[in-house]
Design an enzyme around this catalytic site. Structure first.
Site, PDB file in Angstrom:
ATOM      1  N   GLU A  36     -75.447  13.273  28.667  1.00 51.80           N
ATOM      2  CA  GLU A  36     -75.688  14.686  28.351  1.00 51.80           C
ATOM      3  C   GLU A  36     -76.773  15.194  29.301  1.00 51.80           C
ATOM      4  O   GLU A  36     -77.864  14.656  29.352  1.00 51.80           O
ATOM      5  CB  GLU A  36     -76.126  14.841  26.883  1.00 51.80           C
ATOM      6  CG  GLU A  36     -76.690  16.202  26.516  1.00 51.80           C
ATOM      7  CD  GLU A  36     -75.797  17.380  26.899  1.00 51.80           C
ATOM      8  OE1 GLU A  36     -74.615  17.391  26.524  1.00 51.80           O
ATOM      9  OE2 GLU A  36     -76.301  18.307  27.593  1.00 51.80           O
ATOM     10  N   CYS A  46     -73.745  28.330  18.446  1.00 49.55           N
ATOM     11  CA  CYS A  46     -73.348  29.470  17.607  1.00 49.55           C
ATOM     12  C   CYS A  46     -74.553  30.075  16.884  1.00 49.55           C
ATOM     13  O   CYS A  46     -74.553  31.248  16.522  1.00 49.55           O
ATOM     14  CB  CYS A  46     -72.329  29.040  16.552  1.00 49.55           C
ATOM     15  SG  CYS A  46     -71.041  27.971  17.182  1.00 49.55           S
ATOM     16  N   VAL A  84     -73.408  13.917  34.856  1.00 50.44           N
ATOM     17  CA  VAL A  84     -72.321  13.203  35.537  1.00 50.44           C
ATOM     18  C   VAL A  84     -71.896  14.030  36.746  1.00 50.44           C
ATOM     19  O   VAL A  84     -71.582  15.216  36.615  1.00 50.44           O
ATOM     20  CB  VAL A  84     -71.151  12.931  34.574  1.00 50.44           C
ATOM     21  CG1 VAL A  84     -69.956  12.350  35.315  1.00 50.44           C
ATOM     22  CG2 VAL A  84     -71.597  11.994  33.458  1.00 50.44           C
TER      23      VAL A  84
HETATM   24  C1  LIG Z   1     -74.312  32.259  21.689  1.00 55.54           C
HETATM   25  C2  LIG Z   1     -73.059  31.553  21.232  1.00 55.54           C
HETATM   26  C3  LIG Z   1     -72.531  31.839  19.994  1.00 55.54           C
HETATM   27  C4  LIG Z   1     -71.379  31.188  19.555  1.00 55.54           C
HETATM   28  N1  LIG Z   1     -70.881  31.493  18.326  1.00 55.54           N
HETATM   29  C5  LIG Z   1     -69.766  30.849  17.885  1.00 55.54           C
HETATM   30  C6  LIG Z   1     -69.246  31.103  16.582  1.00 55.54           C
HETATM   31  O1  LIG Z   1     -69.809  31.912  15.828  1.00 55.54           O
HETATM   32  N2  LIG Z   1     -68.128  30.440  16.187  1.00 55.54           N
HETATM   33  C7  LIG Z   1     -67.498  29.525  17.001  1.00 55.54           C
HETATM   34  O2  LIG Z   1     -66.496  28.928  16.589  1.00 55.54           O
HETATM   35  N3  LIG Z   1     -67.985  29.256  18.245  1.00 55.54           N
HETATM   36  C8  LIG Z   1     -69.088  29.889  18.695  1.00 55.54           C
HETATM   37  N4  LIG Z   1     -69.584  29.605  19.943  1.00 55.54           N
HETATM   38  C9  LIG Z   1     -68.862  28.653  20.797  1.00 55.54           C
HETATM   39  C10 LIG Z   1     -69.243  27.209  20.506  1.00 55.54           C
HETATM   40  O3  LIG Z   1     -70.635  27.055  20.599  1.00 55.54           O
HETATM   41  C11 LIG Z   1     -68.540  26.317  21.519  1.00 55.54           C
HETATM   42  O4  LIG Z   1     -67.156  26.538  21.405  1.00 55.54           O
HETATM   43  C12 LIG Z   1     -68.826  24.848  21.283  1.00 55.54           C
HETATM   44  O5  LIG Z   1     -70.199  24.576  21.463  1.00 55.54           O
HETATM   45  C13 LIG Z   1     -68.025  24.008  22.280  1.00 55.54           C
HETATM   46  O6  LIG Z   1     -68.356  22.673  22.128  1.00 55.54           O
HETATM   47  P1  LIG Z   1     -68.111  21.673  23.347  1.00 55.54           P
HETATM   48  O7  LIG Z   1     -68.656  20.374  22.911  1.00 55.54           O
HETATM   49  O8  LIG Z   1     -66.730  21.764  23.810  1.00 55.54           O
HETATM   50  O9  LIG Z   1     -68.970  22.273  24.547  1.00 55.54           O
HETATM   51  P2  LIG Z   1     -70.539  22.523  24.650  1.00 55.54           P
HETATM   52  O10 LIG Z   1     -71.119  22.874  23.355  1.00 55.54           O
HETATM   53  O11 LIG Z   1     -70.713  23.468  25.786  1.00 55.54           O
HETATM   54  O12 LIG Z   1     -71.080  21.094  25.073  1.00 55.54           O
HETATM   55  C14 LIG Z   1     -70.799  20.532  26.323  1.00 55.54           C
HETATM   56  C15 LIG Z   1     -71.984  19.682  26.700  1.00 55.54           C
HETATM   57  O13 LIG Z   1     -71.688  19.011  27.901  1.00 55.54           O
HETATM   58  C16 LIG Z   1     -72.841  18.944  28.704  1.00 55.54           C
HETATM   59  N5  LIG Z   1     -72.377  18.761  30.073  1.00 55.54           N
HETATM   60  C17 LIG Z   1     -71.618  19.586  30.807  1.00 55.54           C
HETATM   61  N6  LIG Z   1     -71.365  19.049  32.013  1.00 55.54           N
HETATM   62  C18 LIG Z   1     -71.984  17.849  32.031  1.00 55.54           C
HETATM   63  C19 LIG Z   1     -72.084  16.829  33.019  1.00 55.54           C
HETATM   64  N7  LIG Z   1     -71.502  16.944  34.204  1.00 55.54           N
HETATM   65  N8  LIG Z   1     -72.809  15.723  32.709  1.00 55.54           N
HETATM   66  C20 LIG Z   1     -73.409  15.593  31.491  1.00 55.54           C
HETATM   67  N9  LIG Z   1     -73.356  16.546  30.537  1.00 55.54           N
HETATM   68  C21 LIG Z   1     -72.634  17.657  30.802  1.00 55.54           C
HETATM   69  C22 LIG Z   1     -73.524  20.274  28.465  1.00 55.54           C
HETATM   70  O14 LIG Z   1     -74.909  20.210  28.715  1.00 55.54           O
HETATM   71  C23 LIG Z   1     -73.233  20.510  26.980  1.00 55.54           C
HETATM   72  O15 LIG Z   1     -74.276  20.061  26.150  1.00 55.54           O
HETATM   73  C24 LIG Z   1     -70.749  30.240  20.398  1.00 55.54           C
HETATM   74  C25 LIG Z   1     -71.279  29.941  21.650  1.00 55.54           C
HETATM   75  C26 LIG Z   1     -72.428  30.593  22.078  1.00 55.54           C
HETATM   76  C27 LIG Z   1     -72.996  30.268  23.439  1.00 55.54           C
END
Ligand SMILES: Cc1cc2nc3c(=O)[nH]c(=O)nc-3n(C[C@H](O)[C@H](O)[C@H](O)COP(=O)(O)OP(=O)(O)OC[C@H]3O[C@@H](n4cnc5c(N)ncnc54)[C@H](O)[C@@H]3O)c2cc1C
Length: 456
Positions: A36, A46, A84
């Site tokens: 991470e 969110c 990564v």
């Molecule tokens: C302000 C805001 C409000 C939101 N509100 C809602 C809501 O009300 N309802 C809802 O359903 N969704 C909401 N979302 C969307 C929701 O937060 C995301 O859909 C969810 O976090 C996605 O999860 P994920 O694990 O796919 O990606 P992420 O949460 O983006 O996690 C991906 C992780 O990978 C890490 N990463 C990326 N590339 C690399 C790399 N090369 N090497 C190591 N680490 C890496 C990043 O640092 C990150 O921590 C909101 C998003 C935001 C920004």
């Protein structure tokens, strides 16, 4: 020797996959390592708008599980601040850079989960590094924004660029902190997640609480004075600003996957099958905001980045990696949000989506109230339904209202998921008592109206 699962990305999708795999396979069978690049695991992006507004007082409340908890309770090892930079599919290795120490590490894997989330859109003007300009993608972004808002000179005028749901939520958050807020939107209306008639209700409510909305406006540049943001230049003139928040939309963070040779779909997301396996690449799985998925109504691949999907997809990948069987059946585009007291919900296709997918349809808008008209606190509620012609199958629904509106969309989402017709929906046995609904619930009134429109 234990097999090794390597997870890239330590938030919703990645840690759901890791946790589910661990539930099914012990550490002596499966070693789990997560990379991470940020400072946190399993955090709620969110919740950022509610933390910025002060409704949630403490950042730590947004972190569900930290790396120590993962290590001690689940034997999952998190390498925080490790980015990564490459995936070598041939050697089954990831290459990562230690962002704190600067060194490079290589980690062998038997199984890989790609869960890197999404990356925010950043036009050229947003990349100049002007102080006082913030995204709100991560908790680090939120910390930086809060430091700025609480620093001196104290910002008074906020400009939010982008009127999607994140921009709208951030506009409310900044208003609640006592700033004057202007929201800039390139399109004709903010909140394009719903059709224009309902988006108009959202705009009216936002203006009603004092948020200035400028539509049809493009940002062209940012100017600073004394090393701080001072002016947002736009297609319709300069706007003074002490802080700028960007909500310009996001794209799948799939560049690393693309470079490694994983298949990328038409939306830019990593392709997976129903079990969240990356097709044609044995041992590699993907989940969350970095993947594209199937829209169950349009039948098209879509990128709908939501926490609700990321958690489910990660869970499905983890169950399968752990030796179980699970599938992710696609999405119907359900989402809810609020701006001040106004609640907004949607599911399925908007009119423009239904047209793009080639459906013939009718659409109706029904005005009703949240409670029996005579019961104290009854407030207006607007429900829009889109139904296929001539079958009557529900294709999409949207709700805007003042109370008890947003979560009513769930009844409509269940109807849509199960391919109900609006005619069938008129008989749905929904709960009624005067404090909760009129005797004909707004959902049922809208269904009746859609039936009328279909028979006309
Ligand atoms: C302000 C805001 C409000 C939101 N509100 C809602 C809501 O009300 N309802 C809802 O359903 N969704 C909401 N979302 C969307 C929701 O937060 C995301 O859909 C969810 O976090 C996605 O999860 P994920 O694990 O796919 O990606 P992420 O949460 O983006 O996690 C991906 C992780 O990978 C890490 N990463 C990326 N590339 C690399 C790399 N090369 N090497 C190591 N680490 C890496 C990043 O640092 C990150 O921590 C909101 C998003 C935001 C920004």
């Amino acid at each position: 020797m234990a097999e090794r699962l390597v997870v890239v990305g330590g938030d919703a999708a990645g840690m759901a996959a890791a946790s589910q795999a661990r539930r099914r396979r012990d550490p002596d069978e499966l070693e789990i390592v997560t990379f991470e690049r940020g400072h946190f695991t399993s955090y709620s992006a969110c919740g950022i708008p509610y933390w910025i507004s002060g409704v949630v007082p403490d950042r730590d409340q947004l972190v569900a599980r930290d790396p120590a908890t993962f290590r001690e309770r689940y034997d999952i090892h998190v390498r925080l601040r490790h980015e990564v930079t490459a995936i070598d599919l041939g050697r089954r290795e990831v290459v990562a850079r230690d962002l704190a120490g600067g060194g490079e590490v290589r980690e062998r894997y038997d199984t890989l989960v790609y869960a890197t989330g999404a990356r925010p859109e950043r036009p050229e003007w947003a990349c100049a590094g002007v102080a006082g300009v913030f995204g709100v993608q991560t908790l680090d972004d939120g910390t930086a924004l809060l430091d700025w808002l609480e620093g001196e000179p104290r910002p008074r005028r906020a400009v939010v660029v982008g009127g999607g749901y994140i921009g709208v939520e951030m506009a409310e958050a900044l208003l609640q902190r006592g700033l004057s807020v202007e929201l800039l939107e390139q399109a004709a209306q903010p909140m394009s997640t719903v059709d224009p008639e309902l988006a108009e209700l959202v705009s009216t409510a936002m203006r009603g609480v004092g948020i200035v909305i400028r539509t049809g406006v493009t940002v062209t540049d940012l100017r600073e004075r004394d090393g701080r943001i001072a002016v947002v230049d736009t297609s319709s003139g300069p706007i003074a600003a002490d802080v700028v928040v960007l909500g310009l939309g996001i794209r799948p963070n799939s560049a690393l996957a693309d470079a490694a040779g994983l298949p990328i779909g038409p939306t830019g997301g990593v392709r997976t099958d129903r079990r969240m396996r990356v097709p044609g690449v044995p041992g590699v799985w993907a989940a969350g905001d970095c993947v594209e998925t199937l829209h169950r109504v349009s039948g098209m691949p879509v990128h709908i980045p939501l926490g609700t999907h990321a958690n489910k997809q990660g869970r499905v990948a983890g169950i399968n990696i752990g030796g179980g069987y699970a599938t992710f059946p696609g999405v119907i585009g359900t989402s809810v949000t609020k701006v001040c007291d106004l609640e907004v919900g949607r599911t399925g296709l908007r009119e423009r989506d239904a047209l793009a997918a080639g459906f013939e349809f009718v659409s109706v808008i029904a005005e009703s109230t949240s409670r029996a008209g005579y019961y104290p606190g009854a407030r207006p509620m607007t429900v829009k339904l889109i139904a296929e012609r001539p079958s009557g199958r529900l294709l999409g629904a949207q709700i805007v209202g003042w109370s008890e509106a947003a979560k009513r969309i769930d009844a409509l989402a269940v109807a849509l998921w199960n391919e109900m017709t609006v005619d069938e929906m008129t008989a749905l046995d929904l709960g009624y008592a005067p404090p909760y609904a009129p005797v004909w619930d707004p959902v049922l009134i809208a269904a009746r109206k859609a039936v009328d429109a279909l028979t006309r």
